[in-house]
Structure formats: structure tokens, C-alpha cells
Write a protein that holds these residues in place. Structure first.
Motif, mmCIF file in Angstrom:
data_model
loop_
_atom_site.group_PDB
_atom_site.id
_atom_site.type_symbol
_atom_site.label_atom_id
_atom_site.label_comp_id
_atom_site.label_asym_id
_atom_site.label_seq_id
_atom_site.Cartn_x
_atom_site.Cartn_y
_atom_site.Cartn_z
ATOM 1 N N ARG A 155 -9.618 19.517 -2.335
ATOM 2 C CA ARG A 155 -9.561 20.709 -1.094
ATOM 3 C C ARG A 155 -9.306 22.033 -2.214
ATOM 4 N NH1 ARG A 155 -6.501 17.683 3.882
ATOM 5 N NH2 ARG A 155 -8.188 16.885 4.153
ATOM 6 N N ILE A 156 -9.184 21.768 -3.477
ATOM 7 C CA ILE A 156 -9.085 23.035 -4.091
ATOM 8 C C ILE A 156 -10.026 23.426 -5.239
ATOM 9 C CG2 ILE A 156 -6.703 23.381 -3.398
ATOM 10 C CD1 ILE A 156 -5.472 22.236 -5.430
ATOM 11 N N GLY A 157 -10.464 21.604 -5.606
ATOM 12 C CA GLY A 157 -11.247 22.165 -6.415
ATOM 13 C C GLY A 157 -10.735 21.837 -7.785
ATOM 14 N N ARG A 158 -9.397 20.833 -8.146
ATOM 15 C CA ARG A 158 -8.829 20.819 -9.410
ATOM 16 C C ARG A 158 -8.120 19.937 -9.200
ATOM 17 N NH1 ARG A 158 -4.373 25.696 -10.355
ATOM 18 N NH2 ARG A 158 -3.030 24.437 -9.469
ATOM 19 N N ARG A 159 -7.303 19.437 -10.337
ATOM 20 C CA ARG A 159 -6.604 18.262 -10.602
ATOM 21 C C ARG A 159 -5.299 18.489 -10.763
ATOM 22 N NH1 ARG A 159 -7.615 15.670 -16.249
ATOM 23 N NH2 ARG A 159 -7.691 17.889 -16.769
ATOM 24 N N VAL A 160 -4.248 18.259 -9.704
ATOM 25 C CA VAL A 160 -2.885 18.107 -9.567
ATOM 26 C C VAL A 160 -2.629 16.831 -9.406
ATOM 27 C CG1 VAL A 160 -3.146 20.223 -8.105
ATOM 28 C CG2 VAL A 160 -3.327 18.168 -7.197
ATOM 29 N N ILE A 161 -1.228 17.061 -9.531
ATOM 30 C CA ILE A 161 -0.474 15.859 -9.637
ATOM 31 C C ILE A 161 -0.337 15.483 -8.126
ATOM 32 C CG2 ILE A 161 2.130 15.270 -9.514
ATOM 33 C CD1 ILE A 161 2.168 17.297 -12.396
ATOM 34 N N PHE A 162 -0.315 14.049 -7.847
ATOM 35 C CA PHE A 162 -0.358 13.057 -6.586
ATOM 36 C C PHE A 162 0.750 12.598 -6.715
ATOM 37 C CE2 PHE A 162 -4.473 14.656 -6.542
ATOM 38 C CZ PHE A 162 -4.429 14.532 -5.364
ATOM 39 N N ASN A 163 2.179 13.047 -5.432
ATOM 40 C CA ASN A 163 3.011 11.805 -5.958
ATOM 41 C C ASN A 163 2.915 10.989 -4.621
ATOM 42 O OD1 ASN A 163 4.421 13.760 -7.503
ATOM 43 N ND2 ASN A 163 4.308 15.201 -6.411
ATOM 44 N N GLU A 164 4.056 9.234 -4.590
ATOM 45 C CA GLU A 164 3.945 8.976 -3.583
ATOM 46 C C GLU A 164 4.531 8.921 -2.418
ATOM 47 O OE1 GLU A 164 6.034 4.447 -3.747
ATOM 48 O OE2 GLU A 164 4.943 5.242 -5.425
ATOM 49 N N ALA A 165 3.793 8.631 -1.374
ATOM 50 C CA ALA A 165 5.176 8.767 -0.108
ATOM 51 C C ALA A 165 4.601 7.639 0.651
ATOM 52 C CB ALA A 165 4.068 10.951 0.496
ATOM 53 N N LYS A 166 5.428 8.091 2.213
ATOM 54 C CA LYS A 166 6.148 7.141 2.486
ATOM 55 C C LYS A 166 4.287 6.541 3.850
ATOM 56 C CE LYS A 166 10.822 6.330 3.654
ATOM 57 N NZ LYS A 166 11.642 6.773 4.857
ATOM 58 N N MET A 167 3.873 5.648 4.293
ATOM 59 C CA MET A 167 2.704 4.983 4.685
ATOM 60 C C MET A 167 3.226 5.196 6.408
ATOM 61 S SD MET A 167 -0.158 3.694 3.159
ATOM 62 C CE MET A 167 -1.262 3.526 4.062
ATOM 63 N N LEU A 202 0.747 -1.972 -0.141
ATOM 64 C CA LEU A 202 0.029 -0.162 0.016
ATOM 65 C C LEU A 202 0.533 1.535 -0.257
ATOM 66 C CD1 LEU A 202 -2.797 -1.087 2.438
ATOM 67 C CD2 LEU A 202 -2.942 -0.960 0.260
ATOM 68 N N ILE A 203 0.312 2.338 -1.247
ATOM 69 C CA ILE A 203 1.198 3.943 -0.076
ATOM 70 C C ILE A 203 -0.134 5.056 -0.517
ATOM 71 C CG2 ILE A 203 3.079 2.077 -2.067
ATOM 72 C CD1 ILE A 203 1.668 4.612 -4.182
ATOM 73 N N LYS A 204 1.197 5.341 0.117
ATOM 74 C CA LYS A 204 0.093 7.032 -0.227
ATOM 75 C C LYS A 204 -0.115 7.941 -1.281
ATOM 76 C CE LYS A 204 -0.258 9.199 3.704
ATOM 77 N NZ LYS A 204 -0.300 9.926 5.298
ATOM 78 N N LEU A 205 -0.416 8.381 -2.283
ATOM 79 C CA LEU A 205 -0.690 9.756 -2.924
ATOM 80 C C LEU A 205 -0.500 10.610 -2.562
ATOM 81 C CD1 LEU A 205 -2.153 7.638 -6.147
ATOM 82 C CD2 LEU A 205 0.845 7.866 -5.698
ATOM 83 N N LEU A 206 0.399 11.402 -2.478
ATOM 84 C CA LEU A 206 0.055 13.028 -1.642
ATOM 85 C C LEU A 206 0.163 13.846 -2.491
ATOM 86 C CD1 LEU A 206 0.131 14.187 1.212
ATOM 87 C CD2 LEU A 206 2.263 14.211 1.422
ATOM 88 N N SER A 207 -1.130 15.032 -1.866
ATOM 89 C CA SER A 207 -1.588 16.314 -3.348
ATOM 90 C C SER A 207 -0.412 17.010 -3.327
ATOM 91 C CB SER A 207 -2.800 16.824 -2.501
ATOM 92 O OG SER A 207 -2.416 18.285 -3.647
ATOM 93 N N SER A 208 0.709 17.373 -4.977
ATOM 94 C CA SER A 208 1.482 18.106 -4.347
ATOM 95 C C SER A 208 1.136 19.785 -4.195
ATOM 96 C CB SER A 208 1.958 18.216 -6.268
ATOM 97 O OG SER A 208 1.214 19.054 -6.809
ATOM 98 N N ALA A 209 -0.289 20.326 -4.319
ATOM 99 C CA ALA A 209 -1.045 21.127 -4.221
ATOM 100 C C ALA A 209 -0.316 21.589 -2.567
ATOM 101 C CB ALA A 209 -2.045 21.190 -4.041
ATOM 102 N N GLY A 210 -0.400 20.799 -1.703
ATOM 103 C CA GLY A 210 0.143 21.190 -0.201
ATOM 104 C C GLY A 210 -1.222 21.548 0.743
#
Length: 55
Positions: free
Chosen positions: A42-54, A10-18
Motif C-alpha cells: 500500500r505504501i510501496g516499501r518495506r516496514v516493520i510488521f508487529n504481532e497483533a491479536k487475531m 496463527l498470528i496476525k502481523l500488522l504493518s507499523s505504517a498504519g
């Protein structure tokens, strides 16, 4: 007989928008890190989601 365990994690995909919004997905252990363009509500648009540690 016992079944063989799948080589997936399992991985976490974290928003690059912060915003702190994330998705949880599974991937093969040997696959490279993932990046997806997904919707961040939360911002109402599509952004890049990067893999992060769970944790």
C-alpha cells in the motif's frame, strides 16, 4: 490412533505504517512476540510488521 496436535497458533502481523495491511503466519505457542521487516504494497516499501491479536 489419534495424532498429537502441534503446539502452534496463527498470528496476525500488522504493518507499523498504519495502512491496515497484514500477513498471517504461525508460530510456536511458547515463542516470544514476532517482529518482521516485510513489504507493504500500500505504501510501496518495506516496514516493520508487529504481532497483533487475531479477532
Amino acid at each position: 490412533m489419534a495424532k498429537k496436535q502441534k503446539a502452534r497458533i496463527l498470528i496476525k502481523l500488522l504493518s507499523s505504517a498504519g495502512t491496515g495491511y497484514f500477513y498471517v503466519r504461525s508460530r510456536a505457542r511458547t515463542a516470544p512476540k514476532l517482529n518482521f521487516i516485510k513489504y507493504d504494497p500500500r505504501i510501496g516499501r518495506r516496514v516493520i510488521f508487529n504481532e497483533a491479536k487475531m479477532k
